[in-house]
Design a protein around this motif. Sequence first.
Motif, PDB file in Angstrom:
ATOM      1  N   SER A   1       2.675  18.835  -6.209  1.00 22.18           N
ATOM      2  CA  SER A   1       2.090  19.989  -5.532  1.00 22.18           C
ATOM      3  C   SER A   1       1.450  19.479  -4.251  1.00 22.18           C
ATOM      4  CB  SER A   1       1.031  20.665  -6.416  1.00 22.18           C
ATOM      5  OG  SER A   1      -0.088  19.800  -6.605  1.00 22.18           O
ATOM      6  N   LYS A   2       0.812  20.381  -3.502  1.00 24.23           N
ATOM      7  CA  LYS A   2       0.138  19.953  -2.281  1.00 24.23           C
ATOM      8  C   LYS A   2      -0.931  18.904  -2.577  1.00 24.23           C
ATOM      9  CE  LYS A   2       0.822  23.899   0.826  1.00 24.23           C
ATOM     10  NZ  LYS A   2       1.500  23.080   1.850  1.00 24.23           N
ATOM     11  N   GLU A   3      -1.658  19.087  -3.680  1.00 23.17           N
ATOM     12  CA  GLU A   3      -2.705  18.137  -4.036  1.00 23.17           C
ATOM     13  C   GLU A   3      -2.143  16.921  -4.759  1.00 23.17           C
ATOM     14  OE1 GLU A   3      -2.774  21.379  -4.911  1.00 23.17           O
ATOM     15  OE2 GLU A   3      -4.098  22.063  -3.297  1.00 23.17           O
ATOM     16  N   ASN A   4      -1.188  17.136  -5.626  1.00 28.28           N
ATOM     17  CA  ASN A   4      -0.635  16.045  -6.429  1.00 28.28           C
ATOM     18  C   ASN A   4       0.473  15.339  -5.664  1.00 28.28           C
ATOM     19  OD1 ASN A   4      -2.373  16.777  -8.487  1.00 28.28           O
ATOM     20  ND2 ASN A   4      -0.855  18.042  -9.529  1.00 28.28           N
ATOM     21  N   LYS A   5       0.066  14.554  -4.706  1.00 25.71           N
ATOM     22  CA  LYS A   5       1.021  13.890  -3.815  1.00 25.71           C
ATOM     23  C   LYS A   5       1.162  12.399  -4.082  1.00 25.71           C
ATOM     24  CE  LYS A   5      -2.524  13.756  -0.143  1.00 25.71           C
ATOM     25  NZ  LYS A   5      -3.377  14.888  -0.566  1.00 25.71           N
TER      26      LYS A   5
ATOM     27  N   PRO B   1      -4.780   8.526  -5.716  1.00 22.68           N
ATOM     28  CA  PRO B   1      -3.819   7.418  -5.604  1.00 22.68           C
ATOM     29  C   PRO B   1      -3.871   6.494  -6.818  1.00 22.68           C
ATOM     30  CG  PRO B   1      -5.182   7.605  -3.621  1.00 22.68           C
ATOM     31  CD  PRO B   1      -5.801   8.495  -4.643  1.00 22.68           C
ATOM     32  N   ASN B   2      -2.737   5.910  -7.120  1.00 22.80           N
ATOM     33  CA  ASN B   2      -2.681   4.779  -8.039  1.00 22.80           C
ATOM     34  C   ASN B   2      -2.383   3.550  -7.189  1.00 22.80           C
ATOM     35  OD1 ASN B   2      -2.261   2.804  -9.919  1.00 22.80           O
ATOM     36  ND2 ASN B   2      -0.505   3.778 -10.913  1.00 22.80           N
ATOM     37  N   PRO B   3      -3.409   2.821  -6.762  1.00 20.05           N
ATOM     38  CA  PRO B   3      -3.188   1.712  -5.829  1.00 20.05           C
ATOM     39  C   PRO B   3      -2.401   0.553  -6.426  1.00 20.05           C
ATOM     40  CG  PRO B   3      -5.468   1.749  -6.577  1.00 20.05           C
ATOM     41  CD  PRO B   3      -4.830   3.001  -7.092  1.00 20.05           C
ATOM     42  N   LYS B   4      -2.193   0.571  -7.756  1.00 20.43           N
ATOM     43  CA  LYS B   4      -1.453  -0.529  -8.387  1.00 20.43           C
ATOM     44  C   LYS B   4       0.051  -0.302  -8.354  1.00 20.43           C
ATOM     45  CE  LYS B   4      -5.215  -1.821 -11.534  1.00 20.43           C
ATOM     46  NZ  LYS B   4      -5.613  -2.008 -12.958  1.00 20.43           N
TER      47      LYS B   4
ATOM     48  N   LYS C   1       0.822  -1.210   0.000  1.00 25.12           N
ATOM     49  CA  LYS C   1       0.000   0.000   0.000  1.00 25.12           C
ATOM     50  C   LYS C   1       0.861   1.267   0.000  1.00 25.12           C
ATOM     51  CE  LYS C   1      -3.963  -2.247   0.489  1.00 25.12           C
ATOM     52  NZ  LYS C   1      -5.001  -2.264  -0.560  1.00 25.12           N
ATOM     53  N   PRO C   2       1.756   1.399  -0.960  1.00 24.21           N
ATOM     54  CA  PRO C   2       2.618   2.594  -0.937  1.00 24.21           C
ATOM     55  C   PRO C   2       1.856   3.905  -1.052  1.00 24.21           C
ATOM     56  CG  PRO C   2       3.079   1.223  -2.860  1.00 24.21           C
ATOM     57  CD  PRO C   2       2.141   0.460  -2.020  1.00 24.21           C
ATOM     58  N   TRP C   3       0.663   3.899  -1.652  1.00 24.09           N
ATOM     59  CA  TRP C   3      -0.091   5.143  -1.749  1.00 24.09           C
ATOM     60  C   TRP C   3      -0.460   5.668  -0.373  1.00 24.09           C
ATOM     61  CZ3 TRP C   3      -5.036   5.917   0.044  1.00 24.09           C
ATOM     62  CH2 TRP C   3      -5.813   4.782   0.326  1.00 24.09           C
ATOM     63  N   LYS C   4      -0.600   4.755   0.600  1.00 25.42           N
ATOM     64  CA  LYS C   4      -0.900   5.206   1.959  1.00 25.42           C
ATOM     65  C   LYS C   4       0.331   5.823   2.616  1.00 25.42           C
ATOM     66  CE  LYS C   4      -4.992   2.630   3.190  1.00 25.42           C
ATOM     67  NZ  LYS C   4      -5.750   2.098   4.337  1.00 25.42           N
ATOM     68  N   THR C   5       1.508   5.337   2.294  1.00 25.97           N
ATOM     69  CA  THR C   5       2.733   6.013   2.746  1.00 25.97           C
ATOM     70  C   THR C   5       2.777   7.423   2.180  1.00 25.97           C
ATOM     71  OG1 THR C   5       4.179   4.126   3.235  1.00 25.97           O
ATOM     72  CG2 THR C   5       5.235   6.081   2.327  1.00 25.97           C
ATOM     73  N   GLN C   6       2.454   7.565   0.904  1.00 26.08           N
ATOM     74  CA  GLN C   6       2.480   8.883   0.271  1.00 26.08           C
ATOM     75  C   GLN C   6       1.505   9.833   0.963  1.00 26.08           C
ATOM     76  OE1 GLN C   6       1.693   7.679  -3.852  1.00 26.08           O
ATOM     77  NE2 GLN C   6       3.191   6.043  -3.514  1.00 26.08           N
ATOM     78  N   LYS C   7       0.331   9.329   1.287  1.00 17.65           N
ATOM     79  CA  LYS C   7      -0.653  10.150   1.980  1.00 17.65           C
ATOM     80  C   LYS C   7      -0.172  10.542   3.363  1.00 17.65           C
ATOM     81  CE  LYS C   7      -5.371   9.995   3.836  1.00 17.65           C
ATOM     82  NZ  LYS C   7      -6.621   9.217   3.949  1.00 17.65           N
ATOM     83  N   ARG C   8       0.331   9.572   4.119  1.00 15.32           N
ATOM     84  CA  ARG C   8       0.739   9.833   5.503  1.00 15.32           C
ATOM     85  C   ARG C   8       1.913  10.810   5.568  1.00 15.32           C
ATOM     86  NH1 ARG C   8      -3.626   8.769   8.349  1.00 15.32           N
ATOM     87  NH2 ARG C   8      -4.223   6.573   8.320  1.00 15.32           N
TER      88      ARG C   8
END
Length: 754
Positions: free
Chosen positions: A695-699, A735-738, A614-621
């Motif tokens: 950017s702030k949104e494009n994380k 997120p791109n969960p793949k 779940k790397p997208w969750k790392t990116q979010k956190r």
Amino acid sequence: MEKFRKRSNLIMALAVAAIAVTSCQHSASPAKEPVDYVNPYIGNISHLLVPTFPTVQLPNSLLRIYPQRGDYTSEYVKGLPIIVTHHRERSAFNLTPVRSLPIEAKAYNYDNEVVRPYYYRTDLDDNQISAEFAPSHQSAIYSIDFCPGDDAIIAINTKGSAQCQGNMVTATQDLGNNTRIYLYMESENEPVESGAVENGNINPQKGDAQGEQACVAMRFAPGTEKVNLRYGVSLISTEQAKKNLEREIPTYDLKAVADAGREEWNQALSHIQVEGNDEDAKTMLYTSYYRTFERPICISEDGCYFSAFDGTVHDDGGKPFYTDDWIWDTYRAAHPLRLLTEPEKEEHIINSYLEMADQMGNGWMPTFPEITGDSRRMNSNHAVATVADAMAKGLNIDTLRAYEACRKAITEKTLAPWSSTPSGYIDEYYKEHGYIPALQEGEPETDPNVNAFEKRQPIAVTLGTSYDDWCLSRLAAALGKTDDADYFFQCGCNYRNVFNPDTEFFHPKDKNGNWIEPFDYRYSGGMGAREYYGENNGWVYRWDVPHNVADLIKLMGGPEKFVANLDQTFSEPLGKSKYAFYSQLPDHTGNVGQFSMANEPSLHVPYLYNYAGKPWKTQKRIRQMLDTWFRNDLMGIPGDEDGGGMSAFVVLSQLGFYPVTPGMTAYNIGSPMFEDTKIKLPGGKVFEIRAHNASKENKYIQSATLNGEEWTKPWFDHNDIKDGGLLTLEMGRKPNPKWGASLNDAPPSAGIIR
């Protein structure tokens, strides 16, 4: 040391250059340089414990100062500082400008303060006195302005001894453990009267002052409006302090010293160059990077240094000697960051540790080396992780010598926190049973090595030592010591002995093998949870297996359960009022749920989603933590900043990667905040990260390439970038969960234990 010897020439050259630049200035605003983004005031008001201080010093240098006050809200300062000898703790000597007799100890209100990494200015005493300051490495310069009609008096205070004759002041002050700091100061102005201060007046017949409130002073001719002072400091002698001054600051040109300091800071900070439109993000980046240069400090003076570790002066053999490094805080991110950008300096620092181990006589690797010796604070001995990381990433270190110092520190010294004694009961128990035994409620302490306040910290010590043992196994394997490598690798699995499968937490266990019950992972353990953990509660230490995350995933029942437990960590309520929670866990601030952004054991936790698909969750956190807790304001740091420990996390995370496991060569990918980042590596090589549309949104990472090839792993290896390289990331709002989701692409771990 060559740069120190050339410093006077550099100052003069820069002074000439400054004149030339001034003559051809035009109206356009100059482009910002890295040092212009540094805001030393960030974090000057603490959320709860110790604030950051607006430190003025050159990178990793002995001489550093900050205003002598509690924090930014303090109404008064205690004179002008001369040197801070211990990070954020202690100042030696004091400079007091006085407008009239009698001379009295006083605090000054202040105004119009300016702090730069290389320069300090303030108005004192209802704006009747102005002071400017600029540092070199082991010397500094002050310029003091007085109002017309006032007396112009400079007093020097010390808790030791001071001498004043003519325009010269010398002083010494004991720092503890047979360590002494020496001062040599000169005034450009010739005083009309100088000597010891007695009953508020200057006694010109007596040049010496002794004691806890020793004070000497110089009074200048009526009408004197400016007094220029320059001084050197030394840990060796007064004579060496004078040599340090004369080598570094040959004139009273404060601007030249400040300009040289500015240039040196720009050179240091320019190891990292970023592009993007978020000016606040750049301010956080370069301010955080500046904080990583506060420690350790180089104490070599003309090729020699005084070592508190054996109380003698040594020839440094051409290798600068460093100390003042709280390794428990800095091994996680500050050392790996320096290893990447300044590997030669990191080699010198590790060599300094090895010298300390020999000088102490016991051969034990230090844990908290300071100017006054090794204070042995906190728990575990994570210098072994710093050594293992340097070895794995190809630094030039004496691996055999380092292995022996690390092995002795772990096997001969007690594991009891905050203790420097040989091993005892809990150590023998650990060797036999593979965990530190916890005390049942009401059970008296039996091991005299255990600190009455710090307690055994059995889970923190068991987990920390498991990691240290694994690091030691890496060193042993590199040396071909197969039996040792196998033994310490198995010891590196001792975290399993305190994992409670019913709760999926690391749970304290008594000497009979019984879980401590009843138990609350939020609050059990008393002040700072020290009876079982250390400064943080069980929710934080649930994740403290940085060397074997794959096995932790297995222990928790697989990736889905692991991710669910991570999610719960970030959402679990405090369960008490903030007042009640923080009165017990004052280090456990910067909360998002039970996660504590303010304390070092938490730094790697947001990256653990990478190991479970779940790397997208790392990116979010990561973006959540950076945006929430690290800001360009006076409260912009959530907890204690321990000389680069937390700041290095900010630097690396803003750039887009983080070393979850020092001792391994993997860097976890997070979410870069800048569209383009260049990290200068030795030999003119560059590692670049291009984050298109960041950017702030494009994380969120949509896709990636590394060195031109498609990249599906949420990590990369040190060997992929050590000779330079290009990581290209396409960023997006959703997120791109793949991407990076295959468990086969997860970052490496020590291995699942059967």
